[in-house]
Design a protein around this motif. Structure first.
Motif, PDB file in Angstrom:
ATOM      1  N   SER A   1       4.431  13.670   0.652  1.00 13.73           N
ATOM      2  CA  SER A   1       4.848  12.785   1.738  1.00 13.73           C
ATOM      3  C   SER A   1       4.453  11.349   1.389  1.00 13.73           C
ATOM      4  O   SER A   1       3.616  11.123   0.515  1.00 13.73           O
ATOM      5  CB  SER A   1       4.198  13.197   3.066  1.00 13.73           C
ATOM      6  OG  SER A   1       2.793  12.966   3.033  1.00 13.73           O
ATOM      7  N   VAL A   2       5.063  10.395   2.080  1.00 12.31           N
ATOM      8  CA  VAL A   2       4.821   8.988   1.781  1.00 12.31           C
ATOM      9  C   VAL A   2       4.720   8.149   3.040  1.00 12.31           C
ATOM     10  O   VAL A   2       5.544   8.288   3.957  1.00 12.31           O
ATOM     11  CB  VAL A   2       5.962   8.395   0.914  1.00 12.31           C
ATOM     12  CG1 VAL A   2       5.807   6.878   0.766  1.00 12.31           C
ATOM     13  CG2 VAL A   2       5.998   9.038  -0.456  1.00 12.31           C
ATOM     14  N   LEU A   3       3.712   7.295   3.063  1.00 10.38           N
ATOM     15  CA  LEU A   3       3.696   6.125   3.931  1.00 10.38           C
ATOM     16  C   LEU A   3       3.488   4.940   3.000  1.00 10.38           C
ATOM     17  O   LEU A   3       2.432   4.815   2.372  1.00 10.38           O
ATOM     18  CB  LEU A   3       2.583   6.186   4.980  1.00 10.38           C
ATOM     19  CG  LEU A   3       2.443   4.906   5.824  1.00 10.38           C
ATOM     20  CD1 LEU A   3       3.713   4.627   6.606  1.00 10.38           C
ATOM     21  CD2 LEU A   3       1.245   4.980   6.755  1.00 10.38           C
TER      22      LEU A   3
ATOM     23  N   THR B   1       0.858  -1.183   0.000  1.00 13.04           N
ATOM     24  CA  THR B   1       0.000   0.000   0.000  1.00 13.04           C
ATOM     25  C   THR B   1       0.893   1.231   0.000  1.00 13.04           C
ATOM     26  O   THR B   1       1.903   1.279   0.707  1.00 13.04           O
ATOM     27  CB  THR B   1      -0.909   0.021   1.235  1.00 13.04           C
ATOM     28  OG1 THR B   1      -1.717  -1.160   1.243  1.00 13.04           O
ATOM     29  CG2 THR B   1      -1.811   1.247   1.234  1.00 13.04           C
ATOM     30  N   PHE B   2       0.497   2.231  -0.795  1.00 15.12           N
ATOM     31  CA  PHE B   2       1.332   3.428  -0.970  1.00 15.12           C
ATOM     32  C   PHE B   2       0.422   4.646  -0.929  1.00 15.12           C
ATOM     33  O   PHE B   2      -0.401   4.846  -1.810  1.00 15.12           O
ATOM     34  CB  PHE B   2       2.046   3.345  -2.324  1.00 15.12           C
ATOM     35  CG  PHE B   2       3.272   4.191  -2.464  1.00 15.12           C
ATOM     36  CD1 PHE B   2       3.198   5.579  -2.511  1.00 15.12           C
ATOM     37  CD2 PHE B   2       4.517   3.592  -2.578  1.00 15.12           C
ATOM     38  CE1 PHE B   2       4.325   6.348  -2.672  1.00 15.12           C
ATOM     39  CE2 PHE B   2       5.670   4.359  -2.748  1.00 15.12           C
ATOM     40  CZ  PHE B   2       5.579   5.735  -2.784  1.00 15.12           C
ATOM     41  N   THR B   3       0.559   5.457   0.117  1.00 13.18           N
ATOM     42  CA  THR B   3      -0.271   6.655   0.293  1.00 13.18           C
ATOM     43  C   THR B   3       0.614   7.805   0.762  1.00 13.18           C
ATOM     44  O   THR B   3       1.826   7.651   0.935  1.00 13.18           O
ATOM     45  CB  THR B   3      -1.357   6.416   1.351  1.00 13.18           C
ATOM     46  OG1 THR B   3      -0.748   6.290   2.656  1.00 13.18           O
ATOM     47  CG2 THR B   3      -2.173   5.166   1.054  1.00 13.18           C
ATOM     48  N   ASP B   4      -0.013   8.963   1.009  1.00 12.42           N
ATOM     49  CA  ASP B   4       0.725  10.002   1.722  1.00 12.42           C
ATOM     50  C   ASP B   4       0.653   9.684   3.213  1.00 12.42           C
ATOM     51  O   ASP B   4       0.036   8.686   3.627  1.00 12.42           O
ATOM     52  CB  ASP B   4       0.201  11.402   1.380  1.00 12.42           C
ATOM     53  CG  ASP B   4      -1.209  11.685   1.878  1.00 12.42           C
ATOM     54  OD1 ASP B   4      -1.733  10.935   2.746  1.00 12.42           O
ATOM     55  OD2 ASP B   4      -1.805  12.676   1.414  1.00 12.42           O
ATOM     56  N   LEU B   5       1.291  10.502   4.044  1.00 11.70           N
ATOM     57  CA  LEU B   5       1.354  10.195   5.470  1.00 11.70           C
ATOM     58  C   LEU B   5      -0.006  10.226   6.159  1.00 11.70           C
ATOM     59  O   LEU B   5      -0.174   9.665   7.237  1.00 11.70           O
ATOM     60  CB  LEU B   5       2.305  11.170   6.171  1.00 11.70           C
ATOM     61  CG  LEU B   5       3.798  10.917   5.944  1.00 11.70           C
ATOM     62  CD1 LEU B   5       4.634  12.011   6.595  1.00 11.70           C
ATOM     63  CD2 LEU B   5       4.208   9.546   6.468  1.00 11.70           C
ATOM     64  N   GLY B   6      -0.975  10.874   5.508  1.00 11.49           N
ATOM     65  CA  GLY B   6      -2.318  10.899   6.073  1.00 11.49           C
ATOM     66  C   GLY B   6      -3.224   9.805   5.541  1.00 11.49           C
ATOM     67  O   GLY B   6      -4.399   9.744   5.897  1.00 11.49           O
ATOM     68  N   GLY B   7      -2.690   8.955   4.673  1.00  3.77           N
ATOM     69  CA  GLY B   7      -3.487   7.888   4.095  1.00  3.77           C
ATOM     70  C   GLY B   7      -4.163   8.266   2.792  1.00  3.77           C
ATOM     71  O   GLY B   7      -4.945   7.490   2.244  1.00  3.77           O
TER      72      GLY B   7
END
Length: 301
Positions: A266-268, A251-257
């Motif tokens: 940003s990335v999470l 799963t690849f999102t920004d830090l806020g999902g």
């Protein structure tokens, strides 16, 4: 890295990329799209250009956003654009060095010819060429070529992810206590209230590393680590890697999902199983990504 080792790396430069990109009889399926074939050829063309400049004491100039650029960056992007524009003249093109062209088209190429220019000019092999395709606002194809490092990863929506001709997948880690986390650019996060949240999270996981750039996304996609956190990126840095991680099962999102878009900074990224507890631990919001404390947007290259 010792200079002798750097010279050895340089002598083997882009051999892995060439062999993999041209080995169309291997795991590059006959059903692979003409777009993927073109993107791989463009990445190889860029590697050929970059090889001629690597470890050559290049002249460096600083762009308006305070990031470095060399002749290698410009010429590599020109080589990429020449191939992609010839094959798909109706597609848009958004390049790190040449800017935005017809980005309102349904299909748009997103290109960073040398992601990690600072590493490149300091003769460190942690740089890569990133080529992605966005269609109707969704990332559908990605090629991540790191010839000096000896890795080439690619993915196409619905067809899986590959690294050096082998199908790859993310880890099965499901507990934070067993998680290996890698971080990259963190300046904005370091200035935000959530910095404490990251510190608390680090206390709960197994290991923390800072591989950075393309390296930790390749490691994530092949199951060698479990999550990546960054707060200062450009879409051109991460677009291809987003597709590769997703197609590897992650799963690849920004830090806020939030979903990755052209404005993502940003990335999470994770193996998917860990995404909910990581989001909860960070407690980041889209507003945090949009409001940079220093008033400056864009990545640290």
């Amino acid at each position: 890295m010792p200079r002798q080792r750097l010279r050895a790396v340089g002598s083997q430069f882009c051999q892995s990329a060439r062999l993999t990109a041209l080995r169309t009889g291997g795991n590059l399926s006959p059903m692979s799209s003409a777009e993927l074939q073109a993107a791989l050829e463009a990445a190889q063309a860029a590697a050929d250009v970059i090889r001629g400049f690597y470890q050559r004491n290049l002249q460096i100039r600083t762009k308006a956003d305070q990031t470095p650029v060399t002749e290698a960056d410009v010429r590599a992007e020109e080589a990429i654009r020449a191939i992609l524009s010839e094959r798909f003249p109706g597609y848009g093109f958004y390049g790190e060095e040449t800017g935005r062209h017809r980005v309102d088209a349904e299909s748009v190429w997103l290109v960073d010819p040398i992601d990690g220019t600072k590493s490149f000019v300091r003769e460190c092999p942690f740089f890569s060429t990133q080529i992605a395709l966005m269609r109707a606002g969704r990332l559908v194809l990605g090629v991540s070529s790191a010839p000096a490092y000896g890795e080439l990863a690619w993915a196409e929506e619905g067809a899986g992810a590959y690294l050096n001709d082998e199908r790859i997948s993310v880890s099965a880690t499901a507990d934070l206590s067993a998680t290996i986390l890698s971080t990259g650019n963190l300046k904005t996060l370091a200035r935000a209230p959530q910095w404490r949240n990251l510190g608390a999270l680090i206390g709960r996981i197994s290991r923390i590393r800072g591989y950075g750039d393309f390296v930790h996304y390749h490691l994530l996609a092949r199951g060698s680590l479990d999550a990546v956190i960054e707060s200062d990126v450009s879409i051109l840095d991460i677009a291809a890697l987003c597709v590769i991680v997703r197609e590897a099962g992650g799963t690849f999102t920004d830090l806020g999902g939030g979903e990755v878009t052209l404005s993502t900074t940003s990335v999470l990224a994770s193996n998917g199983r860990l995404h909910p507890p990581l989001l909860a631990a960070l407690a980041w919001s889209s507003r945090d990504s949009e409001e940079r404390p220093d008033g400056v947007s864009g990545p640290e290259v």
